[in-house]
Motif scaffolding. Structure first.
Motif, PDB file in Angstrom:
ATOM      1  N   ARG A  46       0.838  -1.197   0.000  1.00  0.00           N
ATOM      2  CA  ARG A  46       0.000   0.000   0.000  1.00  0.00           C
ATOM      3  C   ARG A  46       0.875   1.250   0.000  1.00  0.00           C
ATOM      4  NH1 ARG A  46      -2.614   1.187   4.135  1.00  0.00           N
ATOM      5  NH2 ARG A  46      -1.509  -0.071   5.677  1.00  0.00           N
ATOM      6  N   VAL A  47       0.430   2.277  -0.733  1.00  0.00           N
ATOM      7  CA  VAL A  47       1.187   3.529  -0.835  1.00  0.00           C
ATOM      8  C   VAL A  47       0.219   4.694  -0.656  1.00  0.00           C
ATOM      9  CG1 VAL A  47       2.818   4.895  -2.187  1.00  0.00           C
ATOM     10  CG2 VAL A  47       2.689   2.406  -2.528  1.00  0.00           C
ATOM     11  N   ASN A  48       0.487   5.530   0.330  1.00  0.00           N
ATOM     12  CA  ASN A  48      -0.366   6.676   0.605  1.00  0.00           C
ATOM     13  C   ASN A  48       0.487   7.914   0.888  1.00  0.00           C
ATOM     14  OD1 ASN A  48      -3.266   5.578   0.730  1.00  0.00           O
ATOM     15  ND2 ASN A  48      -2.158   4.143   2.047  1.00  0.00           N
ATOM     16  N   CYS A  49      -0.170   9.047   0.978  1.00  0.00           N
ATOM     17  CA  CYS A  49       0.527  10.313   1.210  1.00  0.00           C
ATOM     18  C   CYS A  49      -0.187  11.099   2.300  1.00  0.00           C
ATOM     19  CB  CYS A  49       0.554  11.122  -0.088  1.00  0.00           C
ATOM     20  SG  CYS A  49       1.243  12.787   0.049  1.00  0.00           S
ATOM     21  N   VAL A  50       0.575  11.665   3.220  1.00  0.00           N
ATOM     22  CA  VAL A  50       0.044  12.597   4.212  1.00  0.00           C
ATOM     23  C   VAL A  50       0.481  14.002   3.811  1.00  0.00           C
ATOM     24  CG1 VAL A  50       0.127  13.375   6.616  1.00  0.00           C
ATOM     25  CG2 VAL A  50       0.000  10.925   6.093  1.00  0.00           C
ATOM     26  N   GLN A  51      -0.481  14.911   3.717  1.00  0.00           N
ATOM     27  CA  GLN A  51      -0.188  16.304   3.369  1.00  0.00           C
ATOM     28  C   GLN A  51      -0.367  17.179   4.601  1.00  0.00           C
ATOM     29  OE1 GLN A  51      -0.913  17.154  -1.308  1.00  0.00           O
ATOM     30  NE2 GLN A  51      -2.603  17.624   0.040  1.00  0.00           N
ATOM     31  N   PRO A  52       0.734  17.537   5.255  1.00  0.00           N
ATOM     32  CA  PRO A  52       0.617  18.458   6.400  1.00  0.00           C
ATOM     33  C   PRO A  52       0.282  19.870   5.930  1.00  0.00           C
ATOM     34  CG  PRO A  52       2.695  17.226   6.434  1.00  0.00           C
ATOM     35  CD  PRO A  52       2.103  17.068   5.070  1.00  0.00           C
ATOM     36  N   GLY A  53      -0.332  20.607   6.833  1.00  0.00           N
ATOM     37  CA  GLY A  53      -0.473  22.045   6.626  1.00  0.00           C
ATOM     38  C   GLY A  53       0.768  22.730   7.181  1.00  0.00           C
ATOM     39  N   TRP A  54       0.550  23.816   7.871  1.00  0.00           N
ATOM     40  CA  TRP A  54       1.676  24.547   8.462  1.00  0.00           C
ATOM     41  C   TRP A  54       1.994  23.914   9.816  1.00  0.00           C
ATOM     42  CZ3 TRP A  54       1.812  30.643   8.917  1.00  0.00           C
ATOM     43  CH2 TRP A  54       3.139  31.041   9.153  1.00  0.00           C
ATOM     44  N   VAL A  55       3.157  23.299   9.935  1.00  0.00           N
ATOM     45  CA  VAL A  55       3.532  22.566  11.139  1.00  0.00           C
ATOM     46  C   VAL A  55       4.567  23.358  11.935  1.00  0.00           C
ATOM     47  CG1 VAL A  55       4.565  20.440  12.039  1.00  0.00           C
ATOM     48  CG2 VAL A  55       3.054  20.359  10.047  1.00  0.00           C
TER      49      VAL A  55
ATOM     50  N   GLN B  73      -7.395  -1.315   3.768  1.00  0.00           N
ATOM     51  CA  GLN B  73      -8.007  -1.184   2.452  1.00  0.00           C
ATOM     52  C   GLN B  73      -7.811   0.222   1.877  1.00  0.00           C
ATOM     53  OE1 GLN B  73     -10.187  -3.314   0.181  1.00  0.00           O
ATOM     54  NE2 GLN B  73      -8.553  -4.528   1.117  1.00  0.00           N
ATOM     55  N   VAL B  74      -6.805   0.914   2.388  1.00  0.00           N
ATOM     56  CA  VAL B  74      -6.533   2.280   1.936  1.00  0.00           C
ATOM     57  C   VAL B  74      -5.225   2.308   1.165  1.00  0.00           C
ATOM     58  CG1 VAL B  74      -6.137   4.672   2.649  1.00  0.00           C
ATOM     59  CG2 VAL B  74      -7.728   3.223   3.949  1.00  0.00           C
ATOM     60  N   THR B  75      -5.273   2.710  -0.094  1.00  0.00           N
ATOM     61  CA  THR B  75      -4.049   2.897  -0.880  1.00  0.00           C
ATOM     62  C   THR B  75      -4.290   3.934  -1.968  1.00  0.00           C
ATOM     63  OG1 THR B  75      -2.204   1.724  -1.945  1.00  0.00           O
ATOM     64  CG2 THR B  75      -4.433   1.097  -2.648  1.00  0.00           C
ATOM     65  N   GLY B  76      -3.236   4.641  -2.316  1.00  0.00           N
ATOM     66  CA  GLY B  76      -3.336   5.683  -3.334  1.00  0.00           C
ATOM     67  C   GLY B  76      -4.051   6.933  -2.874  1.00  0.00           C
ATOM     68  N   GLN B  77      -4.154   7.120  -1.555  1.00  0.00           N
ATOM     69  CA  GLN B  77      -4.929   8.244  -1.025  1.00  0.00           C
ATOM     70  C   GLN B  77      -4.034   9.360  -0.491  1.00  0.00           C
ATOM     71  OE1 GLN B  77      -8.324   8.222  -1.540  1.00  0.00           O
ATOM     72  NE2 GLN B  77      -7.600   6.433  -2.682  1.00  0.00           N
ATOM     73  N   ILE B  78      -4.574  10.560  -0.510  1.00  0.00           N
ATOM     74  CA  ILE B  78      -3.878  11.748  -0.017  1.00  0.00           C
ATOM     75  C   ILE B  78      -4.642  12.237   1.212  1.00  0.00           C
ATOM     76  CG2 ILE B  78      -2.921  13.983  -0.626  1.00  0.00           C
ATOM     77  CD1 ILE B  78      -2.101  11.584  -2.483  1.00  0.00           C
ATOM     78  N   LEU B  79      -4.041  12.084   2.390  1.00  0.00           N
ATOM     79  CA  LEU B  79      -4.677  12.473   3.637  1.00  0.00           C
ATOM     80  C   LEU B  79      -4.134  13.833   4.066  1.00  0.00           C
ATOM     81  CD1 LEU B  79      -6.427  11.908   6.130  1.00  0.00           C
ATOM     82  CD2 LEU B  79      -4.491  10.606   7.086  1.00  0.00           C
ATOM     83  N   THR B  80      -5.007  14.839   4.053  1.00  0.00           N
ATOM     84  CA  THR B  80      -4.601  16.191   4.425  1.00  0.00           C
ATOM     85  C   THR B  80      -4.816  16.419   5.919  1.00  0.00           C
ATOM     86  OG1 THR B  80      -5.161  17.044   2.225  1.00  0.00           O
ATOM     87  CG2 THR B  80      -5.032  18.653   4.012  1.00  0.00           C
ATOM     88  N   VAL B  81      -3.749  16.843   6.576  1.00  0.00           N
ATOM     89  CA  VAL B  81      -3.791  17.089   8.023  1.00  0.00           C
ATOM     90  C   VAL B  81      -3.369  18.542   8.234  1.00  0.00           C
ATOM     91  CG1 VAL B  81      -2.982  16.315  10.282  1.00  0.00           C
ATOM     92  CG2 VAL B  81      -3.137  14.669   8.396  1.00  0.00           C
ATOM     93  N   ASP B  82      -4.329  19.457   8.188  1.00  0.00           N
ATOM     94  CA  ASP B  82      -3.978  20.881   8.184  1.00  0.00           C
ATOM     95  C   ASP B  82      -4.862  21.736   9.087  1.00  0.00           C
ATOM     96  OD1 ASP B  82      -6.386  20.939   6.817  1.00  0.00           O
ATOM     97  OD2 ASP B  82      -5.624  21.987   5.054  1.00  0.00           O
ATOM     98  N   GLY B  83      -5.604  21.101   9.994  1.00  0.00           N
ATOM     99  CA  GLY B  83      -6.442  21.881  10.895  1.00  0.00           C
ATOM    100  C   GLY B  83      -7.558  22.617  10.206  1.00  0.00           C
ATOM    101  N   GLY B  84      -7.861  22.226   8.954  1.00  0.00           N
ATOM    102  CA  GLY B  84      -8.926  22.890   8.203  1.00  0.00           C
ATOM    103  C   GLY B  84      -8.458  24.033   7.337  1.00  0.00           C
ATOM    104  N   LEU B  85      -7.115  24.215   7.237  1.00  0.00           N
ATOM    105  CA  LEU B  85      -6.563  25.330   6.457  1.00  0.00           C
ATOM    106  C   LEU B  85      -7.081  25.356   5.017  1.00  0.00           C
ATOM    107  CD1 LEU B  85      -4.439  27.635   6.062  1.00  0.00           C
ATOM    108  CD2 LEU B  85      -2.787  25.824   5.501  1.00  0.00           C
ATOM    109  N   SER B  86      -7.192  24.178   4.396  1.00  0.00           N
ATOM    110  CA  SER B  86      -7.525  24.115   2.977  1.00  0.00           C
ATOM    111  C   SER B  86      -9.029  24.066   2.711  1.00  0.00           C
ATOM    112  CB  SER B  86      -6.860  22.898   2.339  1.00  0.00           C
ATOM    113  OG  SER B  86      -7.199  21.712   3.034  1.00  0.00           O
ATOM    114  N   LEU B  87      -9.848  24.195   3.763  1.00  0.00           N
ATOM    115  CA  LEU B  87     -11.299  24.202   3.551  1.00  0.00           C
ATOM    116  C   LEU B  87     -11.708  25.441   2.758  1.00  0.00           C
ATOM    117  CD1 LEU B  87     -12.594  23.110   7.075  1.00  0.00           C
ATOM    118  CD2 LEU B  87     -12.707  21.790   4.960  1.00  0.00           C
ATOM    119  N   ARG B  88     -12.656  25.232   1.898  1.00  0.00           N
ATOM    120  CA  ARG B  88     -13.171  26.347   1.090  1.00  0.00           C
ATOM    121  C   ARG B  88     -14.641  26.603   1.410  1.00  0.00           C
ATOM    122  NH1 ARG B  88      -8.567  26.855   0.594  1.00  0.00           N
ATOM    123  NH2 ARG B  88      -7.304  27.075  -1.280  1.00  0.00           N
TER     124      ARG B  88
END
Length: 256
Positions: A180-189, A241-256
């Motif tokens: 399995r391969v996934n990505c975590v996208q941090p916000g401003w840490v 069962q999770v692969t190919g996913q981008i999990l954003t962890v940014d405290g809601g920064l990228s919410l529109r």
């Protein structure tokens, strides 16, 4: 439900001497994993020694992830010290600032070499062992810059966009091997590196963190531990069962 089942697994974390990588290394060790800290920063040796003194299994191997020959030597040393890698965390990265007109070729190449080529070379080196054992997990550390953009972080943002594409391609190509391969996208840490960068501009980091955090939907800045918990989830059978996913962890920064 088997839960957080990383005990006894060999987990390799690039850029693991401090910051987000350091927090990831700590979290896996707390759950009983055998941690390999990979970094050009020799502080990783002291970190591994301190972890070992606390009863955790940790090793440090110096490596420049932008150099294929360094990674070949790394793979042999890791196999000798810790066995086959079950979890690879591609975290190593740099984030110098420059807009388009101030981005020189050498500046661009250095960012791409570490942030993007490093993840490709590390994956290429350690996937064969995962294929042989019929299972494995890769977690790439991206950034919200990949989708949001920032004028003074163009090369960095592009490198992290490449991490998203690399993640999805590897996930598709390796799924039939049980990897399995996934990505975590941090916000401003609020990491050591970010604190140093802010302080160098003459601004008080604590004041800036408080100001920015107060504007976020969840009310505070992210910490390395926030990112580490997300990586731990993606490496455990809780996300089997999770692969190919981008999990954003940014405290809601990228919410529109």
């Amino acid at each position: 439900m088997t839960g957080i089942d990383v005990a006894g697994k060999t987990v390799l974390v690039t850029g693991g001497s401090q910051g987000i990588g350091g927090a990831i290394a700590d979290r896996f060790a707390q759950f009983g994993a055998r941690v390999v800290i990979v970094d050009v920063n020799e502080a990783g040796a002291e970190k591994a020694a301190n972890m070992a003194a606390a009863g955790q299994e940790a090793h440090f191997v110096r490596c420049d992830v932008s150099r294929a020959d360094d990674i070949q030597a790394l793979a042999a040393e890791v196999q000798a010290k810790a066995g086959t890698v079950q979890v690879l965390v591609n975290n190593a990265g740099i984030f110098p600032r420059a807009d388009l007109l101030r981005t020189e070729e050498a500046f661009w190449d250095r960012i791409m070499d570490i942030n993007l080529k490093g993840a490709y070379l590390m994956s290429q080196a350690f996937v064969p062992g995962m294929i042989e054992q019929g299972t494995g997990c890769i977690v790439n550390i991206g950034s919200t810059h990949a989708s949001m953009g920032s004028p003074d972080a163009m090369a960095y943002a592009v490198s992290k966009g490449g991490i998203v594409t690399l993640t999805r391609n590897l996930a598709k190509g390796l799924a039939h091997h049980g990897i399995r391969v996934n990505c975590v996208q941090p916000g401003w840490v609020a990491s050591e590196g970010e604190t140093e960068r802010i302080r160098a501009t003459g601004v008080n980091p604590d004041e800036q963190y408080a100001e920015v955090g107060a504007r976020l939907p969840l009310g505070r800045m992210q910490t390395g531990e926030d990112i580490a918990d997300s990586v731990l989830f993606l490496a455990s059978s809780l996300s089997r069962q999770v692969t190919g996913q981008i999990l954003t962890v940014d405290g809601g920064l990228s919410l529109r």
